[in-house]
Design a protein around this motif. Structure first.
Motif, mmCIF file in Angstrom:
data_model
loop_
_atom_site.group_PDB
_atom_site.id
_atom_site.type_symbol
_atom_site.label_atom_id
_atom_site.label_comp_id
_atom_site.label_asym_id
_atom_site.label_seq_id
_atom_site.Cartn_x
_atom_site.Cartn_y
_atom_site.Cartn_z
ATOM 1 N N TYR A 106 37.650 -14.650 -80.945
ATOM 2 C CA TYR A 106 37.267 -13.259 -80.780
ATOM 3 C C TYR A 106 36.501 -12.979 -79.504
ATOM 4 N N GLY A 107 36.244 -13.941 -78.667
ATOM 5 C CA GLY A 107 35.517 -13.643 -77.446
ATOM 6 C C GLY A 107 35.261 -14.865 -76.601
ATOM 7 N N VAL A 108 34.887 -14.596 -75.357
ATOM 8 C CA VAL A 108 34.529 -15.643 -74.404
ATOM 9 C C VAL A 108 33.097 -15.378 -73.973
ATOM 10 N N PHE A 109 32.259 -16.391 -74.018
ATOM 11 C CA PHE A 109 30.848 -16.256 -73.708
ATOM 12 C C PHE A 109 30.481 -17.166 -72.552
ATOM 13 N N SER A 110 29.443 -16.812 -71.816
ATOM 14 C CA SER A 110 28.992 -17.658 -70.707
ATOM 15 C C SER A 110 27.494 -17.878 -70.807
ATOM 16 N N LYS A 111 27.062 -19.003 -70.244
ATOM 17 C CA LYS A 111 25.653 -19.298 -70.072
ATOM 18 C C LYS A 111 25.448 -19.610 -68.599
ATOM 19 N N VAL A 112 24.357 -19.143 -68.043
ATOM 20 C CA VAL A 112 24.035 -19.402 -66.639
ATOM 21 C C VAL A 112 22.809 -20.303 -66.604
ATOM 22 N N PHE A 113 22.899 -21.363 -65.782
ATOM 23 C CA PHE A 113 21.817 -22.328 -65.674
ATOM 24 C C PHE A 113 21.233 -22.318 -64.276
ATOM 25 N N ASN A 114 19.927 -22.544 -64.178
ATOM 26 C CA ASN A 114 19.262 -22.722 -62.884
ATOM 27 C C ASN A 114 19.630 -24.082 -62.314
ATOM 28 N N ALA A 115 19.358 -24.291 -61.044
ATOM 29 C CA ALA A 115 19.670 -25.568 -60.393
ATOM 30 C C ALA A 115 18.958 -26.733 -61.065
ATOM 31 N N ASN A 116 17.809 -26.484 -61.709
ATOM 32 C CA ASN A 116 17.091 -27.569 -62.375
ATOM 33 C C ASN A 116 17.619 -27.844 -63.775
ATOM 34 N N GLY A 117 18.651 -27.116 -64.194
ATOM 35 C CA GLY A 117 19.304 -27.374 -65.464
ATOM 36 C C GLY A 117 18.813 -26.534 -66.622
ATOM 37 N N THR A 118 17.814 -25.693 -66.428
ATOM 38 C CA THR A 118 17.333 -24.841 -67.510
ATOM 39 C C THR A 118 18.157 -23.561 -67.567
ATOM 40 N N GLN A 119 18.272 -23.021 -68.773
ATOM 41 C CA GLN A 119 19.063 -21.803 -68.940
ATOM 42 C C GLN A 119 18.367 -20.638 -68.248
ATOM 43 N N ALA A 120 19.115 -19.897 -67.417
ATOM 44 C CA ALA A 120 18.548 -18.806 -66.619
ATOM 45 C C ALA A 120 18.504 -17.493 -67.377
ATOM 46 N N VAL A 121 19.552 -17.184 -68.108
ATOM 47 C CA VAL A 121 19.634 -15.924 -68.852
ATOM 48 C C VAL A 121 20.257 -16.208 -70.211
ATOM 49 N N ALA A 122 20.111 -15.256 -71.110
ATOM 50 C CA ALA A 122 20.701 -15.398 -72.441
ATOM 51 C C ALA A 122 22.224 -15.451 -72.347
ATOM 52 N N GLU A 123 22.850 -16.064 -73.322
ATOM 53 C CA GLU A 123 24.301 -16.112 -73.390
ATOM 54 C C GLU A 123 24.847 -14.692 -73.311
ATOM 55 N N GLN A 124 25.933 -14.514 -72.547
ATOM 56 C CA GLN A 124 26.498 -13.189 -72.347
ATOM 57 C C GLN A 124 27.978 -13.185 -72.710
ATOM 58 N N VAL A 125 28.428 -12.060 -73.247
ATOM 59 C CA VAL A 125 29.846 -11.893 -73.548
ATOM 60 C C VAL A 125 30.581 -11.670 -72.235
ATOM 61 N N VAL A 126 31.627 -12.447 -72.007
ATOM 62 C CA VAL A 126 32.450 -12.292 -70.813
ATOM 63 C C VAL A 126 33.655 -11.421 -71.136
ATOM 64 N N SER A 127 34.276 -11.666 -72.295
ATOM 65 C CA SER A 127 35.467 -10.911 -72.663
ATOM 66 C C SER A 127 35.640 -10.945 -74.167
ATOM 67 N N THR A 128 36.017 -9.813 -74.721
ATOM 68 C CA THR A 128 36.390 -9.768 -76.133
ATOM 69 C C THR A 128 37.806 -9.246 -76.301
ATOM 70 N N THR A 129 38.450 -8.896 -75.199
ATOM 71 C CA THR A 129 39.790 -8.357 -75.242
ATOM 72 C C THR A 129 40.794 -9.470 -75.017
ATOM 73 N N ILE A 130 41.674 -9.644 -75.974
ATOM 74 C CA ILE A 130 42.688 -10.680 -75.842
ATOM 75 C C ILE A 130 44.039 -10.121 -76.239
ATOM 76 N N SER A 131 45.057 -10.787 -75.823
ATOM 77 C CA SER A 131 46.406 -10.476 -76.254
ATOM 78 C C SER A 131 46.839 -11.631 -77.153
ATOM 79 N N GLY A 132 46.853 -11.422 -78.432
ATOM 80 C CA GLY A 132 47.145 -12.510 -79.358
ATOM 81 C C GLY A 132 45.928 -13.401 -79.521
#
Length: 135
Positions: A106-132
């Motif tokens: 039902y969706g694609v999510f992303s996480k962004v990390f800082n160069a030191n390996g810590t998570q920079a921002v909360a997980e974000q929805v990238v896409s929820t629209t799919i074909s099939g």
């Protein structure tokens, strides 16, 4: 010649390496433990050497909690590498039940990390629209 370093030689990394070798790419790889073909993640001198030689770097190592182990250990070296391309590949199939997020079709999510390996921002929805169904 293209020289790809793959950090995380699971199923997807191994399949990609096989296909790219057939096209003439030079492949170096890293696993948790050396298997005779891949370097050990903990062998920092050898991994740092491969980072410095790579024209392309692919990380396929999953996060450990809110930390990316590749960025935490090798992020500075990767940022300073001569690589023309740096990417991250993740399969949600290895994470089990994620409460309807990744892997639910039902969706694609992303996480962004800082160069030191810590998570920079909360997980974000990238896409929820799919074909099939996603596959």
């Amino acid at each position: 010649m293209a020289n790809l370093l793959i950090l995380g030689m699971g199923y997807t990394g191994s399949t990609l390496a096989t296909r790219l070798r057939a096209e003439g790419w030079s492949i170096a790889s890293v696993r948790r433990e050396s298997d005779g073909q891949s370097l050990s993640f903990a062998d920092q001198p050898a991994v740092l050497h491969q980072i410095a030689m790579a024209t392309h770097i692919l990380s396929s190592v999953p996060p450990a909690g809110d930390t990316d182990p590749v960025l935490a250990t090798y992020g500075d070296a990767i940022a300073q590498s001569p690589a023309h391309w740096i990417g991250y590949l993740s399969s949600t199939g290895v994470y089990g039940d994620t409460g309807g997020n990744d892997g639910s079709s039902y969706g694609v999510f992303s996480k962004v990390f800082n160069a030191n390996g810590t998570q920079a921002v909360a997980e974000q929805v990238v896409s929820t629209t799919i074909s099939g169904q996603q596959s």
